[in-house]
Write a protein that holds these residues in place. Structure first.
Motif, mmCIF file in Angstrom:
data_model
loop_
_atom_site.group_PDB
_atom_site.id
_atom_site.type_symbol
_atom_site.label_atom_id
_atom_site.label_comp_id
_atom_site.label_asym_id
_atom_site.label_seq_id
_atom_site.Cartn_x
_atom_site.Cartn_y
_atom_site.Cartn_z
ATOM 1 N N VAL A 107 0.863 -1.186 0.000
ATOM 2 C CA VAL A 107 0.000 0.000 0.000
ATOM 3 C C VAL A 107 0.891 1.225 0.000
ATOM 4 C CG1 VAL A 107 -1.658 1.347 1.345
ATOM 5 C CG2 VAL A 107 -1.918 -1.134 1.178
ATOM 6 N N LEU A 108 0.699 2.113 -0.966
ATOM 7 C CA LEU A 108 1.477 3.351 -1.018
ATOM 8 C C LEU A 108 0.531 4.530 -1.146
ATOM 9 C CD1 LEU A 108 3.680 1.292 -2.963
ATOM 10 C CD2 LEU A 108 4.921 3.202 -1.992
ATOM 11 N N SER A 109 0.420 5.296 -0.081
ATOM 12 C CA SER A 109 -0.441 6.471 -0.070
ATOM 13 C C SER A 109 0.319 7.618 0.570
ATOM 14 C CB SER A 109 -1.705 6.212 0.755
ATOM 15 O OG SER A 109 -2.370 5.048 0.320
ATOM 16 N N VAL A 110 0.060 8.833 0.080
ATOM 17 C CA VAL A 110 0.716 10.012 0.636
ATOM 18 C C VAL A 110 0.205 10.296 2.045
ATOM 19 C CG1 VAL A 110 1.089 12.482 0.318
ATOM 20 C CG2 VAL A 110 1.061 10.964 -1.667
ATOM 21 N N GLY A 111 -1.082 10.083 2.259
ATOM 22 C CA GLY A 111 -1.676 10.394 3.563
ATOM 23 C C GLY A 111 -2.534 9.251 4.064
ATOM 24 N N PRO A 112 -3.378 9.528 5.059
ATOM 25 C CA PRO A 112 -4.270 8.493 5.578
ATOM 26 C C PRO A 112 -5.331 8.084 4.551
ATOM 27 C CG PRO A 112 -4.700 10.614 6.650
ATOM 28 C CD PRO A 112 -3.509 10.812 5.769
ATOM 29 N N THR A 113 -5.850 6.896 4.727
ATOM 30 C CA THR A 113 -6.870 6.365 3.817
ATOM 31 C C THR A 113 -8.210 7.051 4.057
ATOM 32 O OG1 THR A 113 -5.800 4.220 3.689
ATOM 33 C CG2 THR A 113 -8.152 4.266 3.210
ATOM 34 N N PRO A 114 -8.742 7.774 3.063
ATOM 35 C CA PRO A 114 -10.066 8.366 3.257
ATOM 36 C C PRO A 114 -11.142 7.285 3.205
ATOM 37 C CG PRO A 114 -9.264 8.853 1.046
ATOM 38 C CD PRO A 114 -8.182 8.071 1.736
ATOM 39 N N ARG A 115 -12.137 7.384 4.045
ATOM 40 C CA ARG A 115 -13.247 6.413 4.016
ATOM 41 C C ARG A 115 -14.305 6.968 3.082
ATOM 42 N NH1 ARG A 115 -11.040 1.690 5.996
ATOM 43 N NH2 ARG A 115 -9.157 2.615 6.835
ATOM 44 N N VAL A 116 -14.368 6.446 1.887
ATOM 45 C CA VAL A 116 -15.277 6.953 0.868
ATOM 46 C C VAL A 116 -16.454 5.995 0.756
ATOM 47 C CG1 VAL A 116 -15.510 7.609 -1.560
ATOM 48 C CG2 VAL A 116 -13.320 7.960 -0.377
ATOM 49 N N ARG A 117 -17.657 6.505 0.933
ATOM 50 C CA ARG A 117 -18.851 5.661 0.845
ATOM 51 C C ARG A 117 -19.412 5.686 -0.570
ATOM 52 N NH1 ARG A 117 -22.354 5.850 5.482
ATOM 53 N NH2 ARG A 117 -23.692 7.211 4.273
ATOM 54 N N THR A 118 -20.051 4.578 -0.950
ATOM 55 C CA THR A 118 -20.657 4.551 -2.285
ATOM 56 C C THR A 118 -21.925 5.407 -2.303
ATOM 57 O OG1 THR A 118 -21.828 2.523 -1.714
ATOM 58 C CG2 THR A 118 -19.730 2.286 -2.865
ATOM 59 N N GLU A 119 -22.551 5.535 -1.136
ATOM 60 C CA GLU A 119 -23.699 6.422 -1.000
ATOM 61 C C GLU A 119 -23.160 7.855 -1.080
ATOM 62 O OE1 GLU A 119 -26.306 7.010 2.779
ATOM 63 O OE2 GLU A 119 -26.343 4.902 2.143
ATOM 64 N N GLY A 120 -23.687 8.634 -2.014
ATOM 65 C CA GLY A 120 -23.198 9.994 -2.170
ATOM 66 C C GLY A 120 -21.941 10.081 -3.026
#
Ligand SMILES: Nc1nc2c(c(=O)[nH]1)N[C@H]1C(S)=C(S)[C@@H](COP(=O)(O)O)O[C@H]1N2
Ligand SMILES: [Mo]
Length: 199
Positions: A31-44
């Motif tokens: 896993v390579l990310s610049v920052g923390p993992t955003p919690r993205v919901r499929t709703e919206g």
């Protein structure tokens, strides 16, 4: 007469010839990310393509999921030198997404929910080379790997495959994204080892 063994063409090529210069093969999925993992919901959830004239084309999660899906199996190459062969995805081809959008743009900026950006030539998103991917290995794409949906552009180094994708901006000229402003290559072809500006 030249005899070419069937074993050395297409997918059956010997694996070492599928590893670009300077890369090593791994079976892990780092896993390579610049920052923390955003919690993205499929709703919206919403995905937007903004044309060079400022026109917005939007898809909700259900609209995107209703588009014809493909199941690409591809090799991916990270600039930190790992390559992973035969990764299995499911998603919508960018050809399908871009179909019907009138544009003379040459480049795109991909935007992730975390504020990440990366630039690509528009041609790299066309002709079966890029997907909006929402499944990996038969399961919904894990948040750490960009779920619910990420860009998948396996022909370029993996930093071009923006996770938590939410927007593509069509551009009339190339502009650097996050890593490109910090010294990474504007194009990023792993076979040419285009890791840094000037490579
Ligand atoms: N939105 C977003 N996309 C991103 C990144 C990021 O930090 N944010 N990192 C990039 C980098 S540098 C790489 S190598 C790959 C890593 O994907 P992975 O974590 O699924 O292996 O995602 C790319 N896409
Ligand atoms: Mo990366």
């Amino acid at each position: 007469m030249a005899i070419v063994s069937r074993g050395f063409v297409g997918k059956n090529r010997d694996d070492s010839s599928r590893i670009p210069p300077g890369q090593y093969r791994t079976d892990d999925f780092p896993v390579l990310s610049v920052g923390p993992t955003p919690r993205v919901r499929t709703e919206g959830w919403e995905f937007t393509v903004v044309t060079e004239r400022g026109e917005k084309h939007r898809w909700t999660w259900n609209e995107m999921r209703a588009l014809p899906a493909e199941k690409p199996t591809v090799d991916i190459h990270c600039v930190t030198k790992w390559s992973k062969l035969d990764t299995r995805w499911r998603g919508v081809s960018l050809d399908t997404v871009l179909d019907g959008i009138e544009t003379t743009a040459t480049h795109v900026m991909a935007h992730g929910r975390d504020g990440y950006t990366t630039n690509l030539p528009l041609s790299e998103l066309r002709n079966g080379k890029a997907w909006l991917a929402y499944e990996y290995d038969g399961t919904p794409l894990h948040p750490e790997h960009g779920g619910p949906a990420r860009l998948l552009v396996p022909g370029l180094y993996f930093w071009k495959s923006a996770k938590w994708i939410e927007k593509l901006t069509l551009l009339m000229r190339d502009e650097p994204g996050f890593w490109e402003r910090n010294g990474y290559h504007d194009y990023g072809d792993p076979w040419q080892e285009q890791r840094y500006q000037g490579d």
